[in-house]
Scaffold this motif. Structure first.
Motif, short mmCIF file in Angstrom:
data_model
loop_
_atom_site.label_atom_id
_atom_site.label_comp_id
_atom_site.label_asym_id
_atom_site.label_seq_id
_atom_site.Cartn_x
_atom_site.Cartn_y
_atom_site.Cartn_z
N THR A 91 35.86 33.16 42.75
CA THR A 91 35.49 32.07 41.86
C THR A 91 34.95 30.90 42.65
OG1 THR A 91 37.20 32.74 40.28
CG2 THR A 91 36.38 30.49 40.09
N SER A 106 31.41 31.72 43.96
CA SER A 106 30.39 31.69 42.90
C SER A 106 30.09 30.26 42.46
CB SER A 106 30.80 32.55 41.71
OG SER A 106 31.89 31.99 41.04
N ARG A 107 31.11 29.42 42.40
CA ARG A 107 30.88 28.02 42.03
C ARG A 107 30.10 27.28 43.10
NH1 ARG A 107 36.65 26.43 39.22
NH2 ARG A 107 36.31 27.66 37.34
N SER A 146 27.96 28.67 45.13
CA SER A 146 26.59 29.17 45.03
C SER A 146 25.82 28.50 43.91
CB SER A 146 26.59 30.69 44.82
OG SER A 146 27.15 31.33 45.92
N SER A 147 26.52 28.21 42.82
CA SER A 147 25.84 27.54 41.70
C SER A 147 25.53 26.08 42.01
CB SER A 147 26.67 27.64 40.43
OG SER A 147 27.83 26.83 40.52
N GLN A 148 26.19 25.50 42.99
CA GLN A 148 25.97 24.10 43.38
C GLN A 148 25.17 24.00 44.68
OE1 GLN A 148 26.99 21.34 41.66
NE2 GLN A 148 27.74 22.69 40.04
N ALA A 149 24.55 25.08 45.10
CA ALA A 149 23.87 25.14 46.41
C ALA A 149 22.82 24.04 46.57
CB ALA A 149 23.24 26.50 46.61
N SER A 150 22.16 23.68 45.51
CA SER A 150 21.10 22.67 45.62
C SER A 150 21.66 21.28 45.95
CB SER A 150 20.31 22.60 44.31
OG SER A 150 21.16 22.20 43.25
N ARG A 151 22.92 21.04 45.69
CA ARG A 151 23.54 19.75 45.97
C ARG A 151 24.17 19.68 47.35
NH1 ARG A 151 27.80 17.94 42.03
NH2 ARG A 151 27.69 16.18 43.46
N VAL A 207 26.36 26.70 52.38
CA VAL A 207 26.64 27.85 51.51
C VAL A 207 26.80 29.11 52.35
CG1 VAL A 207 25.75 29.26 49.62
CG2 VAL A 207 25.47 26.79 49.55
#
Length: 188
Positions: A70, A73-74, A76-81, A87
Motif C-alpha cells: 500500500t 503504491s501510494r 508511486s501515485s505521488q511520484a510527481s510531487r 521513488v
C-alpha cells in the motif's frame, strides 16, 4: 475457534485413530460395537496428541506485506510531487523488505530482526514519506532543503534495510564462505 480445531494436531491424530477403528471393523476384528471403538480411538488419538504451541505474538508478515505494498503504491501515485530518484529508492527498500518478509518463520525466530523490519515498514519509511508529502507542494518545491532531507532519510533507511538483510542472511554468507574455504583446501 471450531475451524482452528479442525486443522489442529489433536483433531488430525483423533481422525487417524477413528480411521483405525473403521479399518478394524471392515477387517472383522470388532463386531457390532464398532462405533464405540471408533469414538474411543478418536478420543485416544486426540488425548495423546501434543498441544498446539502457544503464540503470544501474532504473525504479522501478511499485514506487513500488505502495508508495504500500500505504501509503495501510494508513493508511486505521488511520484510527481517527490524529488527525483526517491521513488526508486523507496522501491529498492521495499524490495529488500519483501525478501525478508517472504520467510515469516525465519523472521519470527529472531525478534530483534523482526522488530527492525516492523519498524522500517510501519514507522520509519512511512514517517519520512508522509512528513514530506504532507507539506504543501508549493512550499516543498520552494524549500530546497525539504527534498534533500527526504533523499538523505531514504538513503539512511536503505542502508538500514541492507544491514538488516545482512543479519538475516548471515548464515548463508557464512555457509558460502565455508564452502569456498573447503574448495580451496581441497584443491591443495
Amino acid at each position: 475457534m471450531m475451524l482452528r480445531y479442525l486443522g489442529s494436531t489433536k483433531n488430525l491424530l483423533g481422525c487417524v485413530g477413528g480411521l483405525v477403528g473403521v479399518v478394524l471393523y471392515v477387517t472383522g476384528v470388532v463386531g457390532w460395537f464398532w462405533p464405540f471403538v471408533v469414538v474411543a480411538l478418536y478420543l485416544a488419538g486426540a488425548l495423546v496428541a501434543p498441544a498446539e504451541k502457544v503464540r503470544l505474538v501474532p504473525d504479522t508478515s501478511a499485514e506487513l506485506r500488505s502495508s508495504l505494498e500500500t505504501l509503495v503504491s501510494r508513493v508511486s501515485s505521488q511520484a510527481s510531487r517527490m524529488p527525483a530518484s526517491t521513488v526508486d529508492t523507496v522501491g529498492r527498500v521495499a524490495s529488500i523488505l519483501r525478501d525478508l518478509l517472504s520467510d515469516p518463520v525465519r523472521l519470527a525466530a529472531d525478534p530483534d530482526l523482526q522488530h527492525a523490519v516492523v519498524r522500517l515498514v510501519r514507522t520509519d519509511l512511512p514517517l519520512s514519506l508522509e512528513t514530506y508529502l504532507n507539506m504543501p507542494w508549493w512550499f516543498a518545491a520552494r524549500r530546497a532543503g525539504a527534498g534533500e532531507e527526504l533523499v538523505a532519510q531514504l538513503g539512511l533507511l536503505e542502508a538500514e534495510a541492507h544491514r538488516v538483510a545482512e543479519r538475516f542472511y548471515a548464515s548463508e554468507v557464512d555457509r558460502q564462505a565455508d564452502h569456498t574455504r573447503y574448495l580451496r583446501d581441497r584443491d591443495v
